[in-house]
Design a protein around this motif. Structure first.
Motif, PDB file in Angstrom:
ATOM      1  N   LEU A  50       0.863  -1.181   0.000  1.00 41.91           N
ATOM      2  CA  LEU A  50       0.000   0.000   0.000  1.00 41.91           C
ATOM      3  C   LEU A  50       0.899   1.231   0.000  1.00 41.91           C
ATOM      4  CD1 LEU A  50      -3.035   0.520  -0.029  1.00 41.91           C
ATOM      5  CD2 LEU A  50      -3.000   0.616   2.460  1.00 41.91           C
ATOM      6  N   ASP A  51       0.747   2.076  -1.038  1.00 44.01           N
ATOM      7  CA  ASP A  51       1.627   3.221  -1.283  1.00 44.01           C
ATOM      8  C   ASP A  51       0.998   4.497  -0.720  1.00 44.01           C
ATOM      9  OD1 ASP A  51       3.721   4.673  -2.378  1.00 44.01           O
ATOM     10  OD2 ASP A  51       3.406   3.958  -4.420  1.00 44.01           O
ATOM     11  N   ASP A  52       1.850   5.452  -0.361  1.00 46.27           N
ATOM     12  CA  ASP A  52       1.377   6.750   0.137  1.00 46.27           C
ATOM     13  C   ASP A  52       0.450   6.586   1.335  1.00 46.27           C
ATOM     14  OD1 ASP A  52       2.802   7.787  -1.921  1.00 46.27           O
ATOM     15  OD2 ASP A  52       1.093   8.144  -3.223  1.00 46.27           O
ATOM     16  N   PHE A  53       0.737   5.590   2.160  1.00 43.15           N
ATOM     17  CA  PHE A  53      -0.124   5.308   3.295  1.00 43.15           C
ATOM     18  C   PHE A  53      -0.153   6.493   4.272  1.00 43.15           C
ATOM     19  CE2 PHE A  53      -0.950   3.332   7.510  1.00 43.15           C
ATOM     20  CZ  PHE A  53      -2.272   3.009   7.258  1.00 43.15           C
TER      21      PHE A  53
ATOM     22  N   ALA B 186       9.873   3.592   4.199  1.00 44.76           N
ATOM     23  CA  ALA B 186       9.786   5.055   4.184  1.00 44.76           C
ATOM     24  C   ALA B 186      10.359   5.556   2.874  1.00 44.76           C
ATOM     25  CB  ALA B 186      10.544   5.642   5.364  1.00 44.76           C
ATOM     26  N   GLU B 187       9.562   6.314   2.111  1.00 49.50           N
ATOM     27  CA  GLU B 187      10.052   6.860   0.842  1.00 49.50           C
ATOM     28  C   GLU B 187      10.342   8.349   1.001  1.00 49.50           C
ATOM     29  OE1 GLU B 187       7.081   6.303  -2.230  1.00 49.50           O
ATOM     30  OE2 GLU B 187       5.582   7.445  -1.155  1.00 49.50           O
ATOM     31  N   GLY B 188      11.023   8.917   0.040  1.00 47.93           N
ATOM     32  CA  GLY B 188      11.350  10.344   0.103  1.00 47.93           C
ATOM     33  C   GLY B 188      12.496  10.642   1.059  1.00 47.93           C
TER      34      GLY B 188
HETATM   35 MG    MG Z   1       4.487   6.743  -2.605  1.00 48.33          MG
END
Ligand code: MG
Ligand code: C2E
Ligand code: MG
Ligand code: MG
Length: 281
Positions: A179-182, A236-238
Protein backbone atom coordinates in the motif's frame (compact mmCIF):
# COMPACT_ATOMS: atom_id res chain seq x y z
CA UNK A 1 -6.36 21.35 -8.35
CA UNK A 2 -4.41 18.98 -6.20
CA UNK A 3 -3.08 17.35 -9.33
CA UNK A 4 -1.98 20.70 -10.74
CA UNK A 5 -0.31 21.64 -7.47
CA UNK A 6 1.57 18.40 -7.64
CA UNK A 7 2.56 19.16 -11.24
CA UNK A 8 4.13 22.41 -10.20
CA UNK A 9 5.99 20.66 -7.45
CA UNK A 10 7.16 17.97 -9.87
CA UNK A 11 8.12 20.51 -12.49
CA UNK A 12 10.75 21.89 -10.17
CA UNK A 13 12.05 18.41 -9.58
CA UNK A 14 12.40 16.91 -13.02
CA UNK A 15 11.80 19.77 -15.46
CA UNK A 16 8.42 18.35 -16.42
CA UNK A 17 5.97 20.71 -18.00
CA UNK A 18 2.55 21.51 -16.66
CA UNK A 19 0.51 20.43 -19.66
CA UNK A 20 -2.44 22.75 -19.22
CA UNK A 21 -0.23 25.77 -18.84
CA UNK A 22 1.30 24.98 -22.21
CA UNK A 23 -1.66 23.69 -24.18
CA UNK A 24 -5.35 24.39 -23.89
CA UNK A 25 -6.19 21.00 -25.34
CA UNK A 26 -7.09 18.19 -23.09
CA UNK A 27 -4.20 16.05 -22.00
CA UNK A 28 -6.41 13.00 -22.37
CA UNK A 29 -6.53 13.37 -26.17
CA UNK A 30 -2.76 13.21 -26.47
CA UNK A 31 -2.64 10.29 -24.08
CA UNK A 32 -5.21 8.31 -26.02
CA UNK A 33 -3.24 8.60 -29.23
CA UNK A 34 0.18 8.09 -27.63
CA UNK A 35 2.49 5.48 -29.18
CA UNK A 36 3.46 3.66 -25.99
CA UNK A 37 6.73 2.11 -27.17
CA UNK A 38 7.97 5.44 -28.52
CA UNK A 39 6.62 7.84 -25.92
CA UNK A 40 6.70 5.91 -22.63
CA UNK A 41 9.67 4.63 -20.75
CA UNK A 42 10.37 3.36 -17.27
CA UNK A 43 12.88 4.53 -14.73
CA UNK A 44 13.80 2.54 -11.65
CA UNK A 45 14.50 3.45 -8.05
CA UNK A 46 16.03 1.02 -5.53
CA UNK A 47 14.59 0.20 -2.15
CA UNK A 48 17.31 -0.45 0.41
CA UNK A 49 17.45 -2.34 3.69
CA UNK A 50 17.61 0.17 6.59
CA UNK A 51 19.96 -2.02 8.58
CA UNK A 52 22.44 -3.19 5.91
CA UNK A 53 22.05 -0.85 2.93
CA UNK A 54 21.56 -3.84 0.61
CA UNK A 55 19.14 -3.43 -2.26
CA UNK A 56 15.86 -5.17 -1.45
CA UNK A 57 13.89 -4.43 -4.57
CA UNK A 58 13.44 -1.91 -7.34
CA UNK A 59 10.41 0.20 -8.20
CA UNK A 60 9.41 1.00 -11.77
CA UNK A 61 8.14 4.54 -12.40
CA UNK A 62 6.65 5.56 -15.72
CA UNK A 63 7.73 8.57 -17.80
CA UNK A 64 5.87 10.05 -20.75
CA UNK A 65 7.76 12.03 -23.34
CA UNK A 66 5.01 13.41 -25.58
CA UNK A 67 6.14 14.80 -28.95
CA UNK A 68 3.69 17.67 -28.45
CA UNK A 69 3.74 18.29 -24.70
CA UNK A 70 7.25 17.27 -23.78
CA UNK A 71 7.87 15.47 -20.50
CA UNK A 72 4.60 15.04 -18.63
CA UNK A 73 4.66 13.97 -14.98
CA UNK A 74 2.80 10.77 -14.03
CA UNK A 75 1.21 12.81 -11.24
CA UNK A 76 -0.65 14.60 -14.06
CA UNK A 77 -1.30 11.93 -16.69
CA UNK A 78 -2.07 8.92 -14.47
CA UNK A 79 -5.17 10.64 -12.98
CA UNK A 80 -6.22 11.61 -16.53
CA UNK A 81 -5.76 8.02 -17.72
CA UNK A 82 -7.82 6.78 -14.77
CA UNK A 83 -10.72 8.96 -15.89
CA UNK A 84 -10.59 7.96 -19.57
CA UNK A 85 -9.90 4.26 -19.02
CA UNK A 86 -6.53 4.46 -20.81
CA UNK A 87 -5.02 3.34 -17.51
CA UNK A 88 -5.60 -0.35 -18.34
CA UNK A 89 -3.34 -0.43 -21.43
CA UNK A 90 -0.79 1.91 -19.85
CA UNK A 91 -0.60 -0.48 -16.89
CA UNK A 92 -0.14 -3.50 -19.14
CA UNK A 93 2.58 -1.67 -21.05
CA UNK A 94 4.42 -0.76 -17.80
CA UNK A 95 4.08 -4.22 -16.23
CA UNK A 96 5.27 -5.88 -19.39
CA UNK A 97 8.23 -3.55 -19.91
CA UNK A 98 9.36 -3.86 -16.27
CA UNK A 99 9.05 -7.65 -16.09
CA UNK A 100 10.70 -8.17 -19.50
CA UNK A 101 13.63 -5.91 -18.53
CA UNK A 102 14.41 -7.61 -15.21
CA UNK A 103 13.39 -11.21 -15.79
CA UNK A 104 16.99 -12.44 -16.07
CA UNK A 105 18.46 -10.38 -13.22
CA UNK A 106 19.40 -12.33 -10.09
CA UNK A 107 20.24 -11.43 -6.49
CA UNK A 108 23.39 -12.70 -4.73
CA UNK A 109 21.64 -16.01 -3.95
CA UNK A 110 20.56 -16.58 -7.54
CA UNK A 111 16.98 -15.61 -6.88
CA UNK A 112 15.01 -13.34 -9.13
CA UNK A 113 15.29 -9.59 -8.57
CA UNK A 114 12.19 -8.33 -6.74
CA UNK A 115 10.35 -5.67 -8.70
CA UNK A 116 7.57 -3.25 -7.73
CA UNK A 117 5.13 -1.79 -10.23
CA UNK A 118 2.56 0.88 -9.39
CA UNK A 119 -1.05 -0.04 -10.06
CA UNK A 120 -3.77 2.55 -9.96
CA UNK A 121 -6.39 1.77 -7.29
CA UNK A 122 -9.21 2.23 -9.83
CA UNK A 123 -8.05 -0.98 -11.52
CA UNK A 124 -8.96 -2.98 -8.43
CA UNK A 125 -12.53 -2.43 -9.55
CA UNK A 126 -11.71 -3.65 -13.08
CA UNK A 127 -12.17 -7.37 -13.83
CA UNK A 128 -9.45 -7.13 -16.52
CA UNK A 129 -6.65 -6.47 -14.02
CA UNK A 130 -6.22 -10.10 -12.94
CA UNK A 131 -5.99 -11.28 -16.56
CA UNK A 132 -3.55 -8.49 -17.38
CA UNK A 133 -1.20 -9.48 -14.56
CA UNK A 134 -1.31 -13.19 -15.36
CA UNK A 135 -0.85 -12.55 -19.09
CA UNK A 136 2.27 -10.47 -18.44
CA UNK A 137 3.75 -13.04 -16.05
CA UNK A 138 3.21 -15.79 -18.60
CA UNK A 139 4.59 -13.78 -21.50
CA UNK A 140 7.73 -12.56 -19.70
CA UNK A 141 8.39 -15.61 -17.51
CA UNK A 142 8.76 -13.30 -14.51
CA UNK A 143 8.28 -15.07 -11.17
CA UNK A 144 5.01 -14.01 -9.47
CA UNK A 145 6.68 -14.18 -6.03
CA UNK A 146 9.19 -11.52 -7.09
CA UNK A 147 6.56 -9.11 -8.33
CA UNK A 148 4.98 -6.59 -6.00
CA UNK A 149 2.09 -4.35 -6.93
CA UNK A 150 2.03 -0.94 -5.23
CA UNK A 151 -1.49 0.38 -4.85
CA UNK A 152 -1.99 3.99 -3.87
CA UNK A 153 -4.27 4.39 -0.91
CA UNK A 154 -7.01 6.10 -2.92
CA UNK A 155 -10.68 6.47 -2.16
CA UNK A 156 -11.39 4.20 -5.14
CA UNK A 157 -9.90 1.19 -3.44
CA UNK A 158 -12.63 0.35 -0.98
CA UNK A 159 -15.39 1.96 -3.03
CA UNK A 160 -15.21 -0.94 -5.43
CA UNK A 161 -17.12 -3.98 -4.22
CA UNK A 162 -14.85 -6.19 -6.30
CA UNK A 163 -11.57 -4.83 -4.88
CA UNK A 164 -11.27 -7.46 -2.13
CA UNK A 165 -11.92 -10.25 -4.66
CA UNK A 166 -9.34 -8.85 -7.09
CA UNK A 167 -6.79 -8.61 -4.30
CA UNK A 168 -7.49 -12.22 -3.30
CA UNK A 169 -7.01 -13.49 -6.87
CA UNK A 170 -3.75 -11.60 -7.24
CA UNK A 171 -2.49 -12.98 -3.92
CA UNK A 172 -3.44 -16.48 -5.08
CA UNK A 173 -1.05 -16.10 -8.02
CA UNK A 174 1.74 -15.47 -5.48
CA UNK A 175 2.12 -11.78 -6.37
CA UNK A 176 2.88 -9.48 -3.40
CA UNK A 177 1.00 -6.35 -2.50
CA UNK A 178 2.02 -3.04 -1.02
CA UNK A 179 0.00 0.00 0.00
CA UNK A 180 1.63 3.22 -1.28
CA UNK A 181 1.38 6.75 0.14
CA UNK A 182 -0.12 5.31 3.29
CA UNK A 183 -1.53 7.87 5.71
CA UNK A 184 -2.98 10.17 3.05
CA UNK A 185 -6.04 8.17 2.00
CA UNK A 186 -9.16 6.57 3.25
CA UNK A 187 -8.43 2.93 3.97
CA UNK A 188 -10.00 1.72 7.19
CA UNK A 189 -8.03 -0.50 9.55
CA UNK A 190 -10.51 -3.34 8.95
CA UNK A 191 -10.06 -3.11 5.18
CA UNK A 192 -6.31 -2.76 5.53
CA UNK A 193 -6.10 -6.01 7.49
CA UNK A 194 -8.33 -7.81 5.00
CA UNK A 195 -5.99 -6.91 2.12
CA UNK A 196 -3.24 -9.25 3.34
CA UNK A 197 -0.54 -6.70 2.58
CA UNK A 198 3.15 -7.47 2.38
CA UNK A 199 4.35 -3.85 2.70
CA UNK A 200 3.17 -0.46 3.90
CA UNK A 201 4.85 2.57 2.33
CA UNK A 202 4.31 5.66 4.42
CA UNK A 203 3.68 8.81 2.39
CA UNK A 204 6.67 10.99 1.62
CA UNK A 205 5.15 14.09 3.18
CA UNK A 206 5.40 12.58 6.67
CA UNK A 207 9.08 11.89 6.16
CA UNK A 208 9.95 15.33 4.81
CA UNK A 209 8.36 17.08 7.78
CA UNK A 210 9.11 14.58 10.55
CA UNK A 211 12.52 15.84 11.56
CA UNK A 212 11.18 19.33 12.26
CA UNK A 213 7.57 18.66 13.24
CA UNK A 214 6.87 16.26 16.13
CA UNK A 215 3.33 15.45 15.03
CA UNK A 216 4.52 14.19 11.63
CA UNK A 217 7.09 12.12 13.51
CA UNK A 218 4.24 10.66 15.56
CA UNK A 219 2.52 9.52 12.35
CA UNK A 220 5.71 7.82 11.18
CA UNK A 221 6.03 6.00 14.47
CA UNK A 222 2.37 4.93 14.45
CA UNK A 223 2.64 3.50 10.92
CA UNK A 224 5.78 1.57 11.79
CA UNK A 225 4.08 0.19 14.91
CA UNK A 226 0.97 -0.80 12.97
CA UNK A 227 3.08 -2.59 10.37
CA UNK A 228 5.14 -4.48 12.90
CA UNK A 229 2.08 -5.57 14.88
CA UNK A 230 0.31 -6.81 11.76
CA UNK A 231 3.46 -8.47 10.41
CA UNK A 232 3.67 -6.08 7.45
CA UNK A 233 7.02 -4.61 6.34
CA UNK A 234 7.27 -0.83 6.60
CA UNK A 235 9.00 1.35 4.04
CA UNK A 236 9.79 5.05 4.18
CA UNK A 237 10.05 6.86 0.84
CA UNK A 238 11.35 10.34 0.10
CA UNK A 239 14.59 9.91 2.06
CA UNK A 240 16.61 12.89 0.86
CA UNK A 241 19.48 13.09 3.33
CA UNK A 242 21.23 11.52 6.31
CA UNK A 243 18.89 13.23 8.76
CA UNK A 244 15.88 11.52 7.19
CA UNK A 245 17.69 8.20 6.92
CA UNK A 246 18.85 8.19 10.54
CA UNK A 247 15.41 9.24 11.74
CA UNK A 248 13.44 6.47 10.02
CA UNK A 249 16.12 3.89 10.77
CA UNK A 250 15.87 4.76 14.47
CA UNK A 251 12.09 4.36 14.26
CA UNK A 252 12.58 0.83 12.98
CA UNK A 253 11.51 1.08 9.34
CA UNK A 254 12.52 -2.03 7.41
CA UNK A 255 13.37 -0.32 4.14
CA UNK A 256 14.11 3.14 2.75
CA UNK A 257 13.89 4.75 -0.65
CA UNK A 258 14.73 8.21 -1.90
CA UNK A 259 17.09 10.58 -3.69
CA UNK A 260 19.63 10.08 -0.87
CA UNK A 261 20.27 6.59 -2.28
CA UNK A 262 19.31 7.01 -5.91
CA UNK A 263 16.96 9.02 -8.05
CA UNK A 264 14.77 7.00 -10.40
CA UNK A 265 17.13 6.14 -13.30
CA UNK A 266 17.03 4.17 -16.57
CA UNK A 267 17.54 0.40 -16.34
CA UNK A 268 21.19 0.46 -17.48
CA UNK A 269 22.10 2.98 -14.76
CA UNK A 270 20.23 0.96 -12.17
CA UNK A 271 22.21 -2.09 -13.29
CA UNK A 272 25.37 -0.16 -12.33
CA UNK A 273 23.85 0.63 -8.94
CA UNK A 274 23.06 -3.08 -8.45
CA UNK A 275 26.66 -4.05 -9.19
CA UNK A 276 27.77 -1.78 -6.35
CA UNK A 277 24.82 -2.52 -4.04
CA UNK A 278 23.84 -6.10 -4.82
CA UNK A 279 20.37 -7.29 -4.08
CA UNK A 280 20.15 -9.50 -1.01
CA UNK A 281 16.59 -10.72 -0.80
MG1 MG B 1 4.49 6.74 -2.61
P1 C2E C 1 4.90 6.85 -5.90
O1 C2E C 1 4.67 5.47 -6.40
O2 C2E C 1 4.62 7.12 -4.48
O3 C2E C 1 6.40 7.17 -6.27
C1 C2E C 1 7.21 8.04 -5.54
C2 C2E C 1 7.42 9.36 -6.24
O4 C2E C 1 8.33 10.16 -5.47
C3 C2E C 1 8.06 9.26 -7.62
O5 C2E C 1 7.58 10.34 -8.39
C4 C2E C 1 9.55 9.45 -7.31
O6 C2E C 1 10.28 9.92 -8.42
C5 C2E C 1 9.49 10.48 -6.22
N1 C2E C 1 10.61 10.40 -5.29
C6 C2E C 1 11.37 9.32 -4.99
N2 C2E C 1 12.31 9.64 -4.08
C7 C2E C 1 12.14 10.94 -3.77
C8 C2E C 1 12.81 11.86 -2.86
O7 C2E C 1 13.74 11.52 -2.15
N3 C2E C 1 12.33 13.13 -2.82
C9 C2E C 1 11.31 13.55 -3.59
N4 C2E C 1 10.92 14.82 -3.48
N5 C2E C 1 10.64 12.72 -4.45
C10 C2E C 1 11.06 11.44 -4.53
P2 C2E C 1 7.06 10.12 -9.86
O8 C2E C 1 7.97 9.15 -10.56
O9 C2E C 1 6.86 11.46 -10.46
O10 C2E C 1 5.68 9.40 -9.67
C11 C2E C 1 4.60 10.02 -9.03
C12 C2E C 1 3.48 9.04 -8.79
O11 C2E C 1 2.89 8.63 -10.06
C13 C2E C 1 3.93 7.74 -8.14
O12 C2E C 1 4.04 7.92 -6.76
C14 C2E C 1 2.79 6.82 -8.54
O13 C2E C 1 1.70 6.98 -7.69
C15 C2E C 1 2.44 7.32 -9.92
N6 C2E C 1 3.07 6.44 -10.92
C16 C2E C 1 4.34 6.44 -11.40
N7 C2E C 1 4.53 5.46 -12.30
C17 C2E C 1 3.35 4.81 -12.40
C18 C2E C 1 2.89 3.68 -13.16
O14 C2E C 1 3.61 3.03 -13.92
N8 C2E C 1 1.56 3.32 -12.99
C19 C2E C 1 0.74 3.98 -12.13
N9 C2E C 1 -0.55 3.56 -12.02
N10 C2E C 1 1.14 5.02 -11.39
C20 C2E C 1 2.42 5.44 -11.52
MG1 MG D 1 5.07 3.62 -5.64
MG1 MG E 1 2.59 9.10 -4.87
Amino acid sequence: LEVLDECVELKDRDNSTTPRAKHGRDLAEFLNSADADKEFNLVYQPRVCSATGDTKSIEALIRWNSPTLGQVSPAAFIPAAEKTGDIIWITEWALNAACATWTNWRDTQGRQMPLSVNISPVLFGDPRLVDTVSRVLKKTGFSPRSLQLEITEGLELHQHKTAAGTVAEIKKMGVRLSLDDFGTGYVSFAFLRSLGLDCLKVARKFVSKATTNPSEGAVLLAVRELGHRLGIKTIAEGIEDDVHANFVRALGYDEMQGYHFSKPVPANELANWLRKHPAVV
